[in-house]
Design an enzyme around this catalytic site. Structure first.
Site, PDB file in Angstrom:
ATOM      1  N   CYS A  78       0.863  -1.180   0.000  1.00 20.89           N
ATOM      2  CA  CYS A  78       0.000   0.000   0.000  1.00 20.89           C
ATOM      3  C   CYS A  78       0.898   1.227   0.000  1.00 20.89           C
ATOM      4  O   CYS A  78       1.532   1.536   1.006  1.00 20.89           O
ATOM      5  CB  CYS A  78      -0.908   0.014   1.229  1.00 20.89           C
ATOM      6  SG  CYS A  78      -1.893   1.534   1.340  1.00 20.89           S
ATOM      7  N   CYS A 232      -4.604   5.773  -4.854  1.00 23.03           N
ATOM      8  CA  CYS A 232      -4.000   4.463  -4.611  1.00 23.03           C
ATOM      9  C   CYS A 232      -2.577   4.516  -5.149  1.00 23.03           C
ATOM     10  O   CYS A 232      -2.368   4.630  -6.358  1.00 23.03           O
ATOM     11  CB  CYS A 232      -4.808   3.364  -5.299  1.00 23.03           C
ATOM     12  SG  CYS A 232      -4.081   1.720  -5.108  1.00 23.03           S
TER      13      CYS A 232
HETATM   14  N1  LIG Z   1      -4.350   2.185  -1.394  1.00 21.42           N
HETATM   15  C1  LIG Z   1      -3.158   1.386  -1.516  1.00 21.42           C
HETATM   16  C2  LIG Z   1      -3.315   0.072  -2.171  1.00 21.42           C
HETATM   17  C3  LIG Z   1      -4.149  -0.884  -1.436  1.00 21.42           C
HETATM   18  C4  LIG Z   1      -4.206  -2.138  -2.201  1.00 21.42           C
HETATM   19  C5  LIG Z   1      -5.264  -3.040  -1.720  1.00 21.42           C
HETATM   20  N2  LIG Z   1      -6.596  -2.564  -2.032  1.00 21.42           N
HETATM   21  C6  LIG Z   1      -5.040  -4.442  -2.248  1.00 21.42           C
HETATM   22  O1  LIG Z   1      -4.137  -4.700  -3.035  1.00 21.42           O
HETATM   23  O2  LIG Z   1      -5.809  -5.314  -1.821  1.00 21.42           O
HETATM   24  C7  LIG Z   1      -2.028   2.134  -2.113  1.00 21.42           C
HETATM   25  O3  LIG Z   1      -1.928   3.331  -1.868  1.00 21.42           O
HETATM   26  O4  LIG Z   1      -1.184   1.544  -2.774  1.00 21.42           O
END
Ligand SMILES: N[C@H](CCC[C@H](N)C(=O)O)C(=O)O
Length: 295
Positions: A78, A232
């Site tokens: 993350c 993300c």
């Molecule tokens: N928000 C995160 C990613 C979360 C990923 C998650 N949702 C998964 O792979 O299950 C980021 O800033 O990279």
């Protein structure tokens, strides 16, 4: 009773990606999926990801970090949360330990990430090398070329979305390149179908990317286990890698998400580096009533 009762947490965000940081170093407590879901459901501790610090597992690292999604599942990476963890480990009075030059090495289920401070609130995370082989992303079946995989949404002869790039950034990503502003697509409807598509045995984070020019991508993300988020970090890395592999951009770009901009660079050493901000919103403690019965 839960061992998390009365535990202190920080509510932070990285570009509007909602992050809770919880320090369980020095304990053997493991957050259970139901506890993560209960914490995410409470407005005071609502998160897209909860970053839980555990004692280091590998010599030379500063902490082992477990990453929970809203649905209680765990992720290997993350990006936005990693910056928040770095801020907390350098600045929070209860979490901070001396760290020479504002540098930290964190370990997750997917491996090591190095974080360097670039200003009071901005951090660069070395997310490591992208994983581009079908079985390391992972995909269900062999694709010799993961720059465009066979997957489409909508009518066969006129698909709404098709041929995404597939990239592993410690977690699985599919990046669909679109001609229009990603906000004009119904990602809340399409996202859950693609996240759970059988081609992704571990499910996937689903992005829509509009290349604005060779150094600028606009991105919207449906996150595995968390849904639509304002940003993300790993998806921004995956989008740059997918675009650069198709020569749609160079190896450096600004990625604009609903929450703001991340600077992404895919170095000659194959490592992807992400730079962006962190923000502390408030701190709190978990009320026993919140976790009663959660498993
Ligand atoms: N928000 C995160 C990613 C979360 C990923 C998650 N949702 C998964 O792979 O299950 C980021 O800033 O990279």
């Amino acid at each position: 009773m839960s061992p998390l009762d009365h535990r202190r947490f920080l509510k932070m965000n990285g570009l509007g990606n909602e992050i809770v940081v919880l320090d369980l170093r020095g304990t053997a407590i493991r957050v259970r999926p139901g506890e993560a879901r209960a914490i995410a459901a409470d407005p005071a501790s609502r998160f897209d990801q909860m970053m839980v610090l555990h004692d280091p597992a590998t010599p030379g690292t500063d902490a082992f970090v477990r990453i929970y999604n809203t649905d209680g599942t765990e992720a290997g990476a993350c990006g936005n949360g990693t910056r928040c963890v770095a801020w907390a480990m350098l600045e929070d009075p209860a979490m901070a330990r001396p760290a020479p030059e504002g540098r930290l090495t964190l370990e997750t289920r997917a491996g090591l990430v190095a974080v360097a401070r670039v200003s009071d609130v901005d951090f660069t995370v070395d997310m490591g090398a992208p994983r581009l082989r079908w079985d390391e992303i992972p995909l269900r079946e062999p694709f010799p070329d993961t720059r465009r995989i066979e997957l489409q949404v909508g009518p066969i002869d006129d698909p709404v979305l098709h041929s995404p790039g597939a990239v592993g950034m410690g977690n699985p990503h599919a990046v669909f390149f679109v001609a229009r502003d990603p906000a004009t697509y119904d990602l809340a409807r399409i996202g859950p179908l693609l996240e759970a598509h059988p081609i992704f045995p571990d499910r996937a984070n689903i992005s829509l990317a509009q290349v604005l020019d060779r150094h600028h991508i606009r991105l919207r993300v449906w996150e595995r286990g968390a849904g639509l988020t304002r940003a993300c970090g790993t998806a921004a890395c995956a989008a740059l890698v997918a675009a650069a592999r198709l020569r749609m951009t160079g190896r450096e770009a600004v990625v604009t998400l609903p929450g703001g901009d991340l600077a992404i660079a895919w170095g000659e050493d194959d490592h992807v580096r992400m730079t962006g901000p962190t923000e502390l919103e408030h701190e709190g403690t978990f009320a026993p009533a919140l976790l009663a019965g959660a498993a």
